[in-house]
Motif scaffolding. Structure first.
Motif, PDB file in Angstrom:
ATOM      1  N   VAL A 168       0.823  -1.209   0.000  1.00 21.74           N
ATOM      2  CA  VAL A 168       0.000   0.000   0.000  1.00 21.74           C
ATOM      3  C   VAL A 168       0.855   1.256   0.000  1.00 21.74           C
ATOM      4  N   LYS A 169       0.196   2.365  -0.396  1.00 17.59           N
ATOM      5  CA  LYS A 169       0.791   3.682  -0.179  1.00 17.59           C
ATOM      6  C   LYS A 169      -0.294   4.560   0.417  1.00 17.59           C
ATOM      7  N   LYS A 170       0.124   5.432   1.313  1.00 12.28           N
ATOM      8  CA  LYS A 170      -0.822   6.308   2.002  1.00 12.28           C
ATOM      9  C   LYS A 170      -1.434   7.270   1.011  1.00 12.28           C
ATOM     10  N   SER A 171      -2.771   7.443   1.095  1.00 20.94           N
ATOM     11  CA  SER A 171      -3.467   8.424   0.265  1.00 20.94           C
ATOM     12  C   SER A 171      -4.330   9.274   1.184  1.00 20.94           C
ATOM     13  N   GLU A 172      -4.950  10.299   0.639  1.00 23.19           N
ATOM     14  CA  GLU A 172      -5.755  11.179   1.499  1.00 23.19           C
ATOM     15  C   GLU A 172      -6.985  10.476   2.056  1.00 23.19           C
ATOM     16  N   ASN A 173      -7.425   9.390   1.427  1.00 18.49           N
ATOM     17  CA  ASN A 173      -8.608   8.663   1.898  1.00 18.49           C
ATOM     18  C   ASN A 173      -8.276   7.390   2.664  1.00 18.49           C
ATOM     19  N   GLY A 174      -7.019   7.107   2.866  1.00 18.34           N
ATOM     20  CA  GLY A 174      -6.615   5.879   3.564  1.00 18.34           C
ATOM     21  C   GLY A 174      -5.390   5.269   2.935  1.00 18.34           C
ATOM     22  N   PHE A 175      -5.503   4.001   2.514  1.00 16.68           N
ATOM     23  CA  PHE A 175      -4.381   3.294   1.890  1.00 16.68           C
ATOM     24  C   PHE A 175      -4.790   2.806   0.510  1.00 16.68           C
ATOM     25  N   GLU A 176      -3.987   3.160  -0.489  1.00 11.19           N
ATOM     26  CA  GLU A 176      -4.221   2.700  -1.856  1.00 11.19           C
ATOM     27  C   GLU A 176      -3.416   1.420  -2.078  1.00 11.19           C
ATOM     28  N   VAL A 177      -4.040   0.396  -2.651  1.00 12.23           N
ATOM     29  CA  VAL A 177      -3.361  -0.879  -2.923  1.00 12.23           C
ATOM     30  C   VAL A 177      -2.591  -0.738  -4.235  1.00 12.23           C
ATOM     31  N   ILE A 178      -1.270  -0.899  -4.162  1.00 10.31           N
ATOM     32  CA  ILE A 178      -0.426  -0.752  -5.361  1.00 10.31           C
ATOM     33  C   ILE A 178       0.286  -2.046  -5.745  1.00 10.31           C
ATOM     34  N   GLY A 179       0.094  -3.091  -4.957  1.00 10.42           N
ATOM     35  CA  GLY A 179       0.744  -4.366  -5.266  1.00 10.42           C
ATOM     36  C   GLY A 179       0.368  -5.410  -4.237  1.00 10.42           C
ATOM     37  N   ARG A 180       1.000  -6.563  -4.366  1.00  6.08           N
ATOM     38  CA  ARG A 180       0.803  -7.626  -3.388  1.00  6.08           C
ATOM     39  C   ARG A 180       2.092  -8.420  -3.253  1.00  6.08           C
ATOM     40  N   VAL A 181       2.272  -8.994  -2.078  1.00  3.63           N
ATOM     41  CA  VAL A 181       3.385  -9.919  -1.846  1.00  3.63           C
ATOM     42  C   VAL A 181       2.771 -11.221  -1.370  1.00  3.63           C
ATOM     43  N   THR A 182       3.112 -12.301  -2.075  1.00  7.00           N
ATOM     44  CA  THR A 182       2.571 -13.616  -1.753  1.00  7.00           C
ATOM     45  C   THR A 182       3.704 -14.577  -1.404  1.00  7.00           C
ATOM     46  N   LYS A 183       3.319 -15.759  -0.962  1.00  7.61           N
ATOM     47  CA  LYS A 183       4.325 -16.792  -0.704  1.00  7.61           C
ATOM     48  C   LYS A 183       5.082 -17.125  -1.990  1.00  7.61           C
ATOM     49  N   THR A 184       4.411 -17.011  -3.128  1.00  7.18           N
ATOM     50  CA  THR A 184       5.075 -17.260  -4.415  1.00  7.18           C
ATOM     51  C   THR A 184       6.161 -16.212  -4.679  1.00  7.18           C
ATOM     52  N   ASN A 185       5.877 -14.946  -4.372  1.00  6.81           N
ATOM     53  CA  ASN A 185       6.887 -13.897  -4.539  1.00  6.81           C
ATOM     54  C   ASN A 185       8.120 -14.189  -3.679  1.00  6.81           C
ATOM     55  N   ILE A 186       7.874 -14.618  -2.449  1.00  5.25           N
ATOM     56  CA  ILE A 186       8.972 -14.949  -1.532  1.00  5.25           C
ATOM     57  C   ILE A 186       9.781 -16.117  -2.098  1.00  5.25           C
ATOM     58  N   THR A 187       9.096 -17.114  -2.634  1.00  9.15           N
ATOM     59  CA  THR A 187       9.770 -18.275  -3.222  1.00  9.15           C
ATOM     60  C   THR A 187      10.620 -17.856  -4.416  1.00  9.15           C
TER      61      THR A 187
END
Length: 196
Positions: A168-187
């Motif tokens: 996420v990144k902080k926005s004026e309305n809360g948190f905007e979702v800009i990506g994801r990290v999964t167990k696959t990314n870690i692998t």
């Protein structure tokens, strides 16, 4: 490496002489050992052994991998979507976690496979139940940012026993979702470290 351990600091020319090789022949090997962190080199001094084990070097490399290096594209749905549509989205996008946003595109919830499975057990009409009834809500959502260390996020996934975190990144309305990290990314990060 043993020559450098026994005689360091030692110049490349002296190492080449001991091995009966030319300096040019030896240069790629010294470059690899230096880049890998087993040896260090100083101008007009020569090569010396760092004393670092493979595990120490791996640990140092882990401290240099950030979320932004391995994050993937998030799959986001509106909080008004039905449970049925969320199940279809999860299936079609081939993901295990959906991120739920409000009308301002701010993160308000997370849906896992378990949430959807739990909702589908029983005789409810899945097309009439909105996901905001079954999702995990703020402030109970674990999040991360692009500049976080991937090793710290891996620890969070294990600790919370979850499959993915929203980036996420902080926005004026809360948190905007800009990506994801999964167990696959870690692998993938783990495998790339092994390949290097």
């Amino acid at each position: 490496m043993q020559i450098v351990k026994d005689n360091g600091p030692i110049t490349g020319e002296r190492i080449a002489d001991q091995l009966s090789l030319t300096r040019a022949t030896l240069r790629p090997d010294l470059a690899i050992l230096t880049m890998a962190g087993f040896l260090d080199a100083r101008p007009r001094v020569g090569y010396f052994y760092t004393g670092k084990s493979g595990v120490q070097l791996l640990t140092e490399n882990l401290q240099k991998i950030y979320v932004k290096d391995y994050q993937s594209i998030p799959v986001v749905i509106s909080e008004n979507v039905s449970v049925y549509d969320a199940i279809c989205t999860m299936f079609l996008e081939d993901v295990g976690t959906l991120f739920v946003v409000d009308q301002h595109s701010s993160l308000v919830g997370v849906l896992s496979r378990k949430d959807l499975l739990r909702a589908s057990i029983g005789k409810q009409e899945l097309t009439s139940i909105p996901v905001n009834i079954i999702m995990t809500r703020m402030p109970n959502i674990t999040m991360c940012e692009r500049e976080d260390l991937l090793i710290d996020i891996a620890k969070k996934l294990i600790e919370k026993q979850i499959d993915a975190l929203p980036v996420v990144k902080k926005s004026e309305n809360g948190f905007e979702v800009i990506g994801r990290v999964t167990k696959t990314n870690i692998t993938k990060a783990f495998v790339s470290l092994g390949d290097e």
